[in-house]
Design a protein around this motif. Sequence first.
Motif, PDB file in Angstrom:
ATOM      1  N   SER A 123      16.481   0.180 -12.306  1.00 37.75           N
ATOM      2  CA  SER A 123      15.734   0.483 -13.526  1.00 37.75           C
ATOM      3  C   SER A 123      15.619  -0.752 -14.412  1.00 37.75           C
ATOM      4  CB  SER A 123      16.448   1.605 -14.281  1.00 37.75           C
ATOM      5  OG  SER A 123      15.942   1.743 -15.584  1.00 37.75           O
ATOM      6  N   ILE A 124      14.403  -1.034 -14.832  1.00 33.77           N
ATOM      7  CA  ILE A 124      14.171  -2.132 -15.773  1.00 33.77           C
ATOM      8  C   ILE A 124      14.813  -1.808 -17.122  1.00 33.77           C
ATOM      9  CG2 ILE A 124      12.382  -3.422 -17.028  1.00 33.77           C
ATOM     10  CD1 ILE A 124      12.527  -4.174 -14.110  1.00 33.77           C
ATOM     11  N   GLY A 125      14.805  -0.534 -17.496  1.00 37.99           N
ATOM     12  CA  GLY A 125      15.447  -0.114 -18.750  1.00 37.99           C
ATOM     13  C   GLY A 125      16.940  -0.393 -18.740  1.00 37.99           C
ATOM     14  N   ASP A 126      17.589  -0.116 -17.606  1.00 38.87           N
ATOM     15  CA  ASP A 126      19.018  -0.410 -17.485  1.00 38.87           C
ATOM     16  C   ASP A 126      19.259  -1.914 -17.576  1.00 38.87           C
ATOM     17  OD1 ASP A 126      19.406   2.272 -17.138  1.00 38.87           O
ATOM     18  OD2 ASP A 126      19.910   2.149 -15.007  1.00 38.87           O
ATOM     19  N   LEU A 127      18.416  -2.671 -16.915  1.00 38.25           N
ATOM     20  CA  LEU A 127      18.525  -4.129 -16.953  1.00 38.25           C
ATOM     21  C   LEU A 127      18.390  -4.642 -18.390  1.00 38.25           C
ATOM     22  CD1 LEU A 127      18.764  -6.687 -15.138  1.00 38.25           C
ATOM     23  CD2 LEU A 127      16.277  -6.719 -15.105  1.00 38.25           C
ATOM     24  N   ALA A 128      17.443  -4.081 -19.120  1.00 38.40           N
ATOM     25  CA  ALA A 128      17.245  -4.491 -20.515  1.00 38.40           C
ATOM     26  C   ALA A 128      18.467  -4.148 -21.368  1.00 38.40           C
ATOM     27  CB  ALA A 128      15.998  -3.828 -21.089  1.00 38.40           C
ATOM     28  N   MET A 129      19.032  -2.947 -21.175  1.00 37.73           N
ATOM     29  CA  MET A 129      20.225  -2.563 -21.945  1.00 37.73           C
ATOM     30  C   MET A 129      21.421  -3.438 -21.568  1.00 37.73           C
ATOM     31  SD  MET A 129      19.512  -0.424 -24.220  1.00 37.73           S
ATOM     32  CE  MET A 129      21.091   0.149 -24.770  1.00 37.73           C
ATOM     33  N   ASN A 130      21.524  -3.801 -20.286  1.00 37.20           N
ATOM     34  CA  ASN A 130      22.592  -4.703 -19.852  1.00 37.20           C
ATOM     35  C   ASN A 130      22.485  -6.034 -20.584  1.00 37.20           C
ATOM     36  OD1 ASN A 130      23.249  -2.698 -18.039  1.00 37.20           O
ATOM     37  ND2 ASN A 130      22.456  -3.773 -16.262  1.00 37.20           N
ATOM     38  N   LEU A 131      21.284  -6.591 -20.613  1.00 42.90           N
ATOM     39  CA  LEU A 131      21.082  -7.892 -21.268  1.00 42.90           C
ATOM     40  C   LEU A 131      21.260  -7.790 -22.777  1.00 42.90           C
ATOM     41  CD1 LEU A 131      18.164  -9.419 -19.198  1.00 42.90           C
ATOM     42  CD2 LEU A 131      20.591  -9.974 -19.138  1.00 42.90           C
ATOM     43  N   PHE A 132      20.838  -6.681 -23.358  1.00 43.71           N
ATOM     44  CA  PHE A 132      21.021  -6.487 -24.798  1.00 43.71           C
ATOM     45  C   PHE A 132      22.511  -6.436 -25.144  1.00 43.71           C
ATOM     46  CE2 PHE A 132      20.900  -3.586 -28.596  1.00 43.71           C
ATOM     47  CZ  PHE A 132      20.405  -4.545 -29.475  1.00 43.71           C
ATOM     48  N   GLY A 133      23.291  -5.756 -24.327  1.00 46.60           N
ATOM     49  CA  GLY A 133      24.742  -5.704 -24.532  1.00 46.60           C
ATOM     50  C   GLY A 133      25.378  -7.072 -24.375  1.00 46.60           C
ATOM     51  N   ALA A 134      24.965  -7.806 -23.334  1.00 43.18           N
ATOM     52  CA  ALA A 134      25.523  -9.146 -23.097  1.00 43.18           C
ATOM     53  C   ALA A 134      25.143 -10.108 -24.218  1.00 43.18           C
ATOM     54  CB  ALA A 134      25.035  -9.679 -21.751  1.00 43.18           C
ATOM     55  N   MET A 135      23.885 -10.076 -24.645  1.00 45.22           N
ATOM     56  CA  MET A 135      23.463 -10.979 -25.726  1.00 45.22           C
ATOM     57  C   MET A 135      24.153 -10.632 -27.035  1.00 45.22           C
ATOM     58  SD  MET A 135      19.450 -11.484 -24.637  1.00 45.22           S
ATOM     59  CE  MET A 135      18.932 -11.722 -26.291  1.00 45.22           C
ATOM     60  N   SER A 136      24.383  -9.359 -27.285  1.00 42.71           N
ATOM     61  CA  SER A 136      25.110  -8.965 -28.497  1.00 42.71           C
ATOM     62  C   SER A 136      26.536  -9.495 -28.463  1.00 42.71           C
ATOM     63  CB  SER A 136      25.125  -7.443 -28.640  1.00 42.71           C
ATOM     64  OG  SER A 136      23.825  -6.950 -28.810  1.00 42.71           O
TER      65      SER A 136
END
Length: 158
Positions: A123-136
Motif C-alpha cells: 500500500s502506498i498509504g502505508d508507505l506514506a505513513m511509514n515515512l511520515f513517522g520516520a521523518m517525525s
Amino acid sequence: MVKSISSKVALSATPIGLLNALLYTFFLQFLTGIPKPSYLKEINAVDVLRVFSSEIFSYPFWLQDLSHFPLFFLYAWLWLRYIGPINLRKMWVRKNFIILTICLGYSVLNELTQFFIPMRFPSIGDLAMNLFGAMSAIFTHTWYCSKVIVADQLNSMP
C-alpha cells in the motif's frame, strides 16, 4: 545536570544499540508478515497464530493505517539512537539522510513482502505513513539534540 555529548555518544553507538534496532526490525517484519485470520483458518494454522492474527486485524482499517506512524517513529528513533546525538554543526544532514534512507529502504521492502503474503497487499498509504513517522522522529530527534547540545555547551562554559 546534563551529561556531556561524548558520554551520550558512547552510550549510543554500542552493539546493544545496534541489536535493539535490528530486533525491532525483525519484530516489525514478523508483525506485518502475518496473514489474515481467514487464510490461517483455511490452512489449519496453529490456534495461537489465528487468535493473534484476528486481534491484529480486528481494528478498523483506518486505525491499522495510522498504526504505521508510531511503529516507524520508533523504528527511526532506535536507528537515530544507535547513530548517536546529532551535532548541528557537523554532519547532521548526512546522519539524517542515512536514517531516512534506512527507513525508506526497509519500508519499501516491507510493503513489497506483503505482495507475497496471502490476502495481503502493498500500500502506498502505508508507505506514506511509514515515512511520515520516520521523518517525525528525525525532526524530533534533531530538535532534542539541538536542546541537549546547547545545554551541554552552556554548562561547559567557564
